[in-house]
Design an enzyme around this catalytic site. Structure first.
Site, mmCIF file in Angstrom:
data_model
loop_
_atom_site.group_PDB
_atom_site.id
_atom_site.type_symbol
_atom_site.label_atom_id
_atom_site.label_comp_id
_atom_site.label_asym_id
_atom_site.label_seq_id
_atom_site.Cartn_x
_atom_site.Cartn_y
_atom_site.Cartn_z
ATOM 1 N N ASP A 1 0.600 -7.886 3.318
ATOM 2 C CA ASP A 1 -0.644 -7.559 3.911
ATOM 3 C C ASP A 1 -1.549 -8.483 3.269
ATOM 4 O O ASP A 1 -2.228 -7.901 2.133
ATOM 5 C CB ASP A 1 -0.995 -5.908 3.963
ATOM 6 C CG ASP A 1 -2.382 -5.577 4.217
ATOM 7 O OD1 ASP A 1 -3.158 -6.594 4.527
ATOM 8 O OD2 ASP A 1 -2.578 -4.362 4.208
ATOM 9 N N TYR B 1 -0.152 -7.330 -1.814
ATOM 10 C CA TYR B 1 -1.191 -6.556 -1.090
ATOM 11 C C TYR B 1 -2.210 -6.978 -1.510
ATOM 12 O O TYR B 1 -2.835 -6.717 -2.492
ATOM 13 C CB TYR B 1 -0.819 -5.249 -1.228
ATOM 14 C CG TYR B 1 -1.679 -4.240 -0.764
ATOM 15 C CD1 TYR B 1 -2.361 -4.386 0.574
ATOM 16 C CD2 TYR B 1 -2.603 -3.052 -1.301
ATOM 17 C CE1 TYR B 1 -3.110 -3.246 1.248
ATOM 18 C CE2 TYR B 1 -3.265 -2.232 -0.911
ATOM 19 C CZ TYR B 1 -3.771 -2.532 0.486
ATOM 20 O OH TYR B 1 -4.548 -1.746 1.040
ATOM 21 N N ASP C 1 -1.063 2.330 10.681
ATOM 22 C CA ASP C 1 -1.903 1.600 11.544
ATOM 23 C C ASP C 1 -1.532 0.093 11.289
ATOM 24 O O ASP C 1 -2.117 -0.698 11.832
ATOM 25 C CB ASP C 1 -3.476 1.872 10.765
ATOM 26 C CG ASP C 1 -3.347 1.380 9.329
ATOM 27 O OD1 ASP C 1 -2.218 1.589 8.590
ATOM 28 O OD2 ASP C 1 -4.664 1.732 8.684
ATOM 29 N N GLU D 1 0.953 -1.003 -0.018
ATOM 30 C CA GLU D 1 0.074 -0.080 0.026
ATOM 31 C C GLU D 1 1.123 1.268 0.019
ATOM 32 O O GLU D 1 0.747 2.285 0.916
ATOM 33 C CB GLU D 1 -0.893 -0.017 1.215
ATOM 34 C CG GLU D 1 -2.112 1.001 0.947
ATOM 35 C CD GLU D 1 -3.267 0.850 1.955
ATOM 36 O OE1 GLU D 1 -4.175 1.581 1.960
ATOM 37 O OE2 GLU D 1 -2.989 0.109 3.227
ATOM 38 N N ASN E 1 -4.728 -9.222 4.286
ATOM 39 C CA ASN E 1 -5.837 -8.654 4.589
ATOM 40 C C ASN E 1 -6.955 -9.679 5.124
ATOM 41 O O ASN E 1 -8.180 -9.912 4.657
ATOM 42 C CB ASN E 1 -6.403 -7.937 3.243
ATOM 43 C CG ASN E 1 -6.472 -6.499 3.424
ATOM 44 O OD1 ASN E 1 -6.791 -6.033 4.427
ATOM 45 N ND2 ASN E 1 -6.167 -5.640 2.360
#
Length: 242
Positions: free
Chosen positions: A131, A92, A228, A22, A133
């Site tokens: 990541d 990602y 985050d 990201e 998710n």
């Protein structure tokens, strides 16, 4: 990214490979380079969206951007570096969005990415960083019951992750810490989530089972602020595989 002590953290880490997800950058938007590192960027067609990058001390034999299906190759989500005896892949994974509005596409992505990784693994072992998710199991997020059908913890997404592992991959962190609770890599900016450690573990290093015995440690650096997410780390002996 560069305004949040990233460069200092990068230099102090002295990592052989540093994978970013990201990045939200287009070519030419940032001048970011480090001595002794080669850098590879995959940009999304859409400005300010998605994107990945890898910095490495070790020049690869080849570099691939995206996977085999063109429909997945417009958001800059995958970079693959080839070395003599292994592949390094940064990913990602698309978010399923609120009300699982993008779940159908997400599941197609999962199947196609798994096929891509399995095809790589048939040639040589794979190290996957990214990541992804998804929180795989209830232990991987603070409030599993309240999030059962939310993006990142839907049954479909979790089943896809289980299926990928079943194809001969190991979740490095759970290899070392199968029962550790409270270990998260992402926290919402809302509700003081990070201060309360109400997080999710959605950032992973997965390795081909053939490399499992070469891992020495897996770490979540929850004390590193500025995003985050926090960094995750894998130490693995691949000296002979370079």
């Amino acid at each position: 990214m560069s305004k949040k002590n990233f460069e200092a953290y990068f230099i102090n880490s002295e990592a052989d490979f540093f994978c970013l997800q990201e990045t939200k950058l287009q070519e030419g938007q940032i001048d970011l380079s480090f001595p002794s590192y080669h850098s590879y960027w995959n940009y999304a067609d859409r400005k300010g969206y998605s994107g990945t990058a890898i910095f490495t001390k070790h020049e690869p034999l080849s570099v691939r951007y995206g996977i085999e299906q063109d429909e997945h190759n417009h958001e800059g989500r995958v970079i693959t570096l080839e070395y003599a005896n292994f592949y390094l892949v940064t990913v990602y994974t698309p978010n399923s969005k609120q009300a699982l509005a993008r779940l159908e596409y997400r599941i197609k992505w999962e199947h196609d990415l798994t096929d891509y990784l399995v095809a790589l693994k048939e040639q040589k072992p794979v190290i996957l960083c990214g990541d992804l998710n998804v929180a795989h199991k209830e232990i991987d997020l603070k409030n599993p019951k309240n999030n059962r059908h939310n993006p990142g913890f839907s049954d479909d997404e979790r089943h896809c992750f289980s299926y990928l592992l079943a194809q001969g991959f190991t979740d490095s962190f759970r290899h070392f810490y199968p029962d550790l609770t409270g270990a998260y890599s992402w926290w919402s900016y809302r509700f003081n989530a990070r201060a309360n450690n109400a997080g999710w573990r959605i950032d992973y290093f997965l390795v081909s089972d053939a490399l499992k015995s070469q891992m020495t440690s897996a770490t979540i650096h929850a004390d590193v602020l500025g995003s985050d997410h926090c960094p995750v780390e894998l130490d693995i002996d691949v000296t002979a595989n370079r």
